[in-house]
Design an enzyme around this catalytic site. Sequence first.
Site, PDB file in Angstrom:
ATOM      1  N   LYS A 193       0.833  -1.212   0.000  1.00 38.45           N
ATOM      2  CA  LYS A 193       0.000   0.000   0.000  1.00 38.45           C
ATOM      3  C   LYS A 193       0.866   1.261   0.000  1.00 38.45           C
ATOM      4  O   LYS A 193       0.470   2.298  -0.545  1.00 38.45           O
ATOM      5  CB  LYS A 193      -0.972  -0.016   1.179  1.00 38.45           C
ATOM      6  CG  LYS A 193      -0.317  -0.031   2.572  1.00 38.45           C
ATOM      7  CD  LYS A 193      -0.213   1.341   3.169  1.00 38.45           C
ATOM      8  CE  LYS A 193       0.470   1.301   4.528  1.00 38.45           C
ATOM      9  NZ  LYS A 193       0.545   2.640   5.148  1.00 38.45           N
TER      10      LYS A 193
ATOM     11  N   THR B 241      -4.257   5.354   2.620  1.00 36.09           N
ATOM     12  CA  THR B 241      -2.910   5.824   2.299  1.00 36.09           C
ATOM     13  C   THR B 241      -2.828   6.466   0.922  1.00 36.09           C
ATOM     14  O   THR B 241      -1.984   7.329   0.695  1.00 36.09           O
ATOM     15  CB  THR B 241      -1.913   4.643   2.392  1.00 36.09           C
ATOM     16  OG1 THR B 241      -2.137   3.940   3.601  1.00 36.09           O
ATOM     17  CG2 THR B 241      -0.486   5.135   2.364  1.00 36.09           C
TER      18      THR B 241
END
Length: 335
Positions: free
Chosen positions: A194, A251
């Site tokens: 991520k 994120t």
Amino acid sequence: MTDAPAFGVVGAGAWGTALAQTLARTGRPVRLWARDLTMVKILTARRENTRYLPGIPLLEGIEFTDRLSEVAEATDAILLVTPSHGLASVCRHLSPFLDPHHGVPLVVAAKGLDAESDRPLSDLVKDLIPAHPVAVLSGPNFAKEVAVGLPAATVIAARDVALASRLADLFSTANFRPYASSDPLGVELCGAFKNVLAIACGIAQGRHLGDNARAALITRGMAELTRLGKVMEVQTETLIGLSGLGDIVLTCNGLQSRNYTLGIALGEGLKLQDILAQRRSVAEGVYAAAALHRMALKAGVDMPIVAAVDSILTGHAGVEDVIAGLLARPLRRET
């Protein structure tokens, strides 16, 4: 120092401090380790992490130390919250102080891979401190929000799901909700991936490519993660859960994300070394991109976004050329 704490936290950056704050809300004593004595004195005198979480008062249940021997006294769990590239060194220095007969659980809360071996960080810890059970903690959690007590959920994973469940109970507070998992490898792959995807999304934002482009990157990034996860035999539920899709959504869209804002700066034309020189905190995606790229090549998995980010970070390709290359890839079926 007072009596032995319930929890030890190794690493007084933003995330380590936030986790110490959360654990203190359980009512059990916490001991937080900072690398240098100056930082410890500031934390003790001001009860505030002026460097990483300014303006947030720290609870009285947290003690501060620069001695790993005092963190090793923790009775319930020790959280390892150092940058991934420094974790091996910390483990080597911590290990002599740990009681192998007590076997206090070690919880890896860093998100990345070991840069030297491309292995999950939990495997590294198991090799260096074999007498202690190891778990990992990862999820869609911005440190500042966790530190002030806003609602958040996370995942605690261990091969021994009973250990993960016990730690989830220990760490739980009114506004911090841990979910237990038996898939630490999947959780760690998601945590590393991520950050790389967030850099890609930041680059698109810095180049003003629009929301459509970011949505496409996130979706095709999930496809890459799914392909890798299948080869690595991780649980599909992990990929679409809190530590996977949940953390990707956070994120890749939030300006509190160090990796996303690093990508924005790259997209705006700044050089990587100049961006890093201006920062105190670590963007783990810088280290994870190369490791994930090597892992994908070894596994025979096509991960073009990871490869693109790695080529930009290593200076092997420019942003414009990489974007053009991704857009020129042959059309294919989605599934």
